[in-house]
Design a protein around this motif. Structure first.
Motif, PDB file in Angstrom:
ATOM      1  N   ILE A   1      -4.970   6.401   3.023  1.00 21.18           N
ATOM      2  CA  ILE A   1      -5.439   7.152   3.116  1.00 21.18           C
ATOM      3  C   ILE A   1      -4.236   8.419   3.203  1.00 21.18           C
ATOM      4  CG2 ILE A   1      -6.820   9.161   4.550  1.00 21.18           C
ATOM      5  CD1 ILE A   1      -8.440   6.976   2.791  1.00 21.18           C
ATOM      6  N   THR A   2      -4.063   9.584   2.184  1.00 23.25           N
ATOM      7  CA  THR A   2      -3.117  10.554   2.287  1.00 23.25           C
ATOM      8  C   THR A   2      -3.521  11.357   3.392  1.00 23.25           C
ATOM      9  OG1 THR A   2      -1.577  11.626   1.106  1.00 23.25           O
ATOM     10  CG2 THR A   2      -3.926  11.961   0.497  1.00 23.25           C
TER      11      THR A   2
ATOM     12  N   ILE B   1      -2.235   9.016  -8.626  1.00 27.25           N
ATOM     13  CA  ILE B   1      -3.570   9.046  -7.838  1.00 27.25           C
ATOM     14  C   ILE B   1      -3.505   8.913  -6.574  1.00 27.25           C
ATOM     15  CG2 ILE B   1      -5.870   7.892  -7.659  1.00 27.25           C
ATOM     16  CD1 ILE B   1      -5.348   6.314 -10.558  1.00 27.25           C
ATOM     17  N   GLN B   2      -4.128   9.753  -5.681  1.00 26.59           N
ATOM     18  CA  GLN B   2      -4.264   9.608  -3.978  1.00 26.59           C
ATOM     19  C   GLN B   2      -5.697   9.634  -3.618  1.00 26.59           C
ATOM     20  OE1 GLN B   2      -1.674  13.256  -3.463  1.00 26.59           O
ATOM     21  NE2 GLN B   2      -0.689  11.702  -2.096  1.00 26.59           N
ATOM     22  N   VAL B   3      -5.686   9.152  -2.481  1.00 25.70           N
ATOM     23  CA  VAL B   3      -7.204   9.132  -1.800  1.00 25.70           C
ATOM     24  C   VAL B   3      -6.896   9.650  -0.693  1.00 25.70           C
ATOM     25  CG1 VAL B   3      -6.685   6.687  -0.764  1.00 25.70           C
ATOM     26  CG2 VAL B   3      -9.135   7.593  -1.369  1.00 25.70           C
TER      27      VAL B   3
ATOM     28  N   LYS C   1     -18.317   6.362  -1.763  1.00 25.06           N
ATOM     29  CA  LYS C   1     -18.838   6.176  -0.435  1.00 25.06           C
ATOM     30  C   LYS C   1     -18.911   5.043  -0.087  1.00 25.06           C
ATOM     31  CE  LYS C   1     -22.874   8.310   1.521  1.00 25.06           C
ATOM     32  NZ  LYS C   1     -24.086   9.499   1.415  1.00 25.06           N
ATOM     33  N   LYS C   2     -18.615   4.673   1.072  1.00 23.60           N
ATOM     34  CA  LYS C   2     -18.753   3.436   1.457  1.00 23.60           C
ATOM     35  C   LYS C   2     -19.451   3.307   3.010  1.00 23.60           C
ATOM     36  CE  LYS C   2     -15.837  -0.831   2.775  1.00 23.60           C
ATOM     37  NZ  LYS C   2     -14.455  -1.391   3.141  1.00 23.60           N
ATOM     38  N   GLN C   3     -20.695   2.667   2.923  1.00 22.21           N
ATOM     39  CA  GLN C   3     -21.447   2.859   3.928  1.00 22.21           C
ATOM     40  C   GLN C   3     -21.590   4.552   4.451  1.00 22.21           C
ATOM     41  OE1 GLN C   3     -19.650   0.387   6.918  1.00 22.21           O
ATOM     42  NE2 GLN C   3     -20.272  -1.417   5.964  1.00 22.21           N
ATOM     43  N   GLU C   4     -21.418   4.899   5.570  1.00 18.25           N
ATOM     44  CA  GLU C   4     -21.705   6.292   6.041  1.00 18.25           C
ATOM     45  C   GLU C   4     -20.436   7.210   5.968  1.00 18.25           C
ATOM     46  OE1 GLU C   4     -24.514   7.305   6.499  1.00 18.25           O
ATOM     47  OE2 GLU C   4     -25.198   5.198   6.528  1.00 18.25           O
ATOM     48  N   THR C   5     -19.264   6.573   5.564  1.00 15.17           N
ATOM     49  CA  THR C   5     -17.913   7.381   5.296  1.00 15.17           C
ATOM     50  C   THR C   5     -17.738   7.773   3.718  1.00 15.17           C
ATOM     51  OG1 THR C   5     -16.805   5.329   4.811  1.00 15.17           O
ATOM     52  CG2 THR C   5     -17.041   6.181   7.277  1.00 15.17           C
ATOM     53  N   ILE C   6     -17.288   8.832   3.448  1.00 15.21           N
ATOM     54  CA  ILE C   6     -16.658   9.241   2.231  1.00 15.21           C
ATOM     55  C   ILE C   6     -15.475   9.541   2.024  1.00 15.21           C
ATOM     56  CG2 ILE C   6     -17.336  11.823   2.832  1.00 15.21           C
ATOM     57  CD1 ILE C   6     -18.538  10.035  -0.537  1.00 15.21           C
ATOM     58  N   CYS C   7     -14.739   9.300   1.202  1.00 18.46           N
ATOM     59  CA  CYS C   7     -13.496   9.754   0.609  1.00 18.46           C
ATOM     60  C   CYS C   7     -13.342  10.026  -0.981  1.00 18.46           C
ATOM     61  CB  CYS C   7     -12.436   8.525   0.998  1.00 18.46           C
ATOM     62  SG  CYS C   7     -12.828   7.141   0.020  1.00 18.46           S
ATOM     63  N   THR C   8     -12.447  10.644  -1.287  1.00 18.40           N
ATOM     64  CA  THR C   8     -12.194  10.995  -2.657  1.00 18.40           C
ATOM     65  C   THR C   8     -10.883  10.548  -3.117  1.00 18.40           C
ATOM     66  OG1 THR C   8     -13.669  12.987  -1.957  1.00 18.40           O
ATOM     67  CG2 THR C   8     -12.225  13.220  -4.046  1.00 18.40           C
ATOM     68  N   LEU C   9     -11.129  10.086  -4.470  1.00 16.80           N
ATOM     69  CA  LEU C   9      -9.825   9.716  -5.153  1.00 16.80           C
ATOM     70  C   LEU C   9      -9.481  11.029  -6.126  1.00 16.80           C
ATOM     71  CD1 LEU C   9     -11.129   5.991  -6.378  1.00 16.80           C
ATOM     72  CD2 LEU C   9      -8.763   6.845  -5.453  1.00 16.80           C
TER      73      LEU C   9
ATOM     74  N   LEU D   1       0.840  -1.116   0.116  1.00 19.01           N
ATOM     75  CA  LEU D   1       0.134   0.100   0.185  1.00 19.01           C
ATOM     76  C   LEU D   1       0.913   1.189  -0.100  1.00 19.01           C
ATOM     77  CD1 LEU D   1      -2.689  -0.983   2.616  1.00 19.01           C
ATOM     78  CD2 LEU D   1      -2.779  -1.034   0.174  1.00 19.01           C
ATOM     79  N   ASN D   2       0.339   2.327  -0.823  1.00  8.68           N
ATOM     80  CA  ASN D   2       1.155   3.525  -0.906  1.00  8.68           C
ATOM     81  C   ASN D   2       0.359   4.856  -0.558  1.00  8.68           C
ATOM     82  OD1 ASN D   2       3.852   2.368  -1.738  1.00  8.68           O
ATOM     83  ND2 ASN D   2       2.508   1.566  -3.211  1.00  8.68           N
ATOM     84  N   PHE D   3       0.936   5.777  -0.472  1.00 10.05           N
ATOM     85  CA  PHE D   3       0.106   7.037  -0.636  1.00 10.05           C
ATOM     86  C   PHE D   3      -0.444   7.601  -1.824  1.00 10.05           C
ATOM     87  CE2 PHE D   3       2.196   7.618   3.882  1.00 10.05           C
ATOM     88  CZ  PHE D   3       0.851   7.499   4.834  1.00 10.05           C
ATOM     89  N   ALA D   4       0.504   7.054  -2.945  1.00 12.46           N
ATOM     90  CA  ALA D   4       0.302   7.644  -4.236  1.00 12.46           C
ATOM     91  C   ALA D   4       0.494   6.262  -5.262  1.00 12.46           C
ATOM     92  CB  ALA D   4       1.044   8.661  -4.707  1.00 12.46           C
ATOM     93  N   ILE D   5      -0.265   6.360  -6.127  1.00 10.63           N
ATOM     94  CA  ILE D   5       0.265   5.178  -7.227  1.00 10.63           C
ATOM     95  C   ILE D   5       0.197   5.952  -8.692  1.00 10.63           C
ATOM     96  CG2 ILE D   5      -2.266   4.303  -7.339  1.00 10.63           C
ATOM     97  CD1 ILE D   5      -1.190   1.613  -7.710  1.00 10.63           C
ATOM     98  N   SER D   6       1.166   5.654  -9.513  1.00  8.63           N
ATOM     99  CA  SER D   6       1.230   5.878 -10.958  1.00  8.63           C
ATOM    100  C   SER D   6       0.265   5.127 -11.628  1.00  8.63           C
ATOM    101  CB  SER D   6       2.606   5.829 -11.324  1.00  8.63           C
ATOM    102  OG  SER D   6       2.922   4.522 -11.556  1.00  8.63           O
TER     103      SER D   6
END
Length: 259
Positions: free
Chosen positions: A43-44, A75-77, A60-68, A11-16
């Motif tokens: 998660i960065t 890419i980061q999340v 969106k996964k269940q009640e949590t939200i993140c952004t790619l 796992l990484n904070f960023a992926i090409s």
């Protein structure tokens, strides 16, 4: 694709994008593609806004939200909504969304829930109401093509990825047009520190946008230069708004010194 999600994956904070293709060969941004990216990324803690943003894709996964966050090269999340990412990006050049909105409306008085944002280098526009946590934002200059499908429109990005949306092509072209016009407004402000500005031969060159079917089509509808009075008024509004934002931050610090 189940092997993509095993715990042995580094796992990484960023992926090409090249690294991502080793795990996910598809270029279609759908639920499986998003899950694959989430599985490969930590998660960065912060985003580096010195790189150009291509797209913001909420997940969106269940009640949590993140952004790619799709940058040009990687890419980061982050565990924030797309609007929170936009607000943080605006703060990187001395504004927040509320002050930016007032600035935009000073040039475009018609109320809208899909205001594009720009820093003079590129523009992002939302596909839906910005208050919706699942709203996608796209870089207007990184869209290569819009193709009508049976029940949706396929948006192909300059990096080869594509996604399907329910908006019709004329509506999307209007979004892109407004976003590129917004970039046209902000470009002179971004260039104020330059002593010599070479005269470009066309609008795409001036805005440093790739020449695609879409960018060529919509820029034909825009003037090559802005009205001088409109440009000067917008500049004054911009600097006044950034000063107001700084006063807002100072008052907030005085009221909540421990934040």
């Amino acid at each position: 694709m189940t092997e993509v999600y095993n715990k042995n994956t580094e796992l990484n904070f960023a992926i090409s994008y090249n690294k991502l293709k080793e795990q996910q060969s598809s270029s279609w941004i759908n639920e499986e593609w998003l899950k694959c990216c989430i599985s490969l990324l930590e998660i960065t803690p912060y985003l580096d806004f010195r790189s150009e943003i291509v797209a913001l894709l909420p997940y969106k996964k269940q009640e949590t939200i993140c952004t790619l966050v799709l940058f040009k090269d990687y890419i980061q999340v982050i565990d924030q909504s797309s609007l929170m990412v936009i607000n943080a990006w605006l703060q990187s050049f001395n504004l927040d969304y509320e002050h930016y909105r007032e600035l935009y409306l000073s040039a475009h008085p018609h109320k809208t829930y899909t205001i594009p944002v720009s820093n003079g280098h590129f523009s992002l526009f939302p596909l839906e109401n910005i208050q919706h946590s699942t709203t996608i934002w796209l870089n207007a200059g990184q869209i290569d093509a819009l193709d009508k499908q049976n029940y949706h429109t396929r948006i192909t990005l300059h990096n080869g990825l594509f996604l399907d949306v329910t908006k019709q092509i004329p509506s999307l072209e209007q979004h892109i047009l407004r976003a590129i016009h917004c970039l046209l407004l902000f470009r002179p402000i971004q260039e104020l520190s330059n002593t010599i500005i070479t005269q470009p031969t066309n609008l795409l060159e001036y805005l440093k946008l790739p020449s695609t079917v879409i960018t060529r089509k919509v820029t034909r509808l825009l003037p090559f230069t802005l009205n001088a009075k409109e440009e000067n008024r917008f500049r004054l509004n911009y600097f006044g708004m950034t000063q107001e934002y700084q006063r807002y931050l100072e008052q907030k610090q005085q009221k909540y010194p421990f934040l």
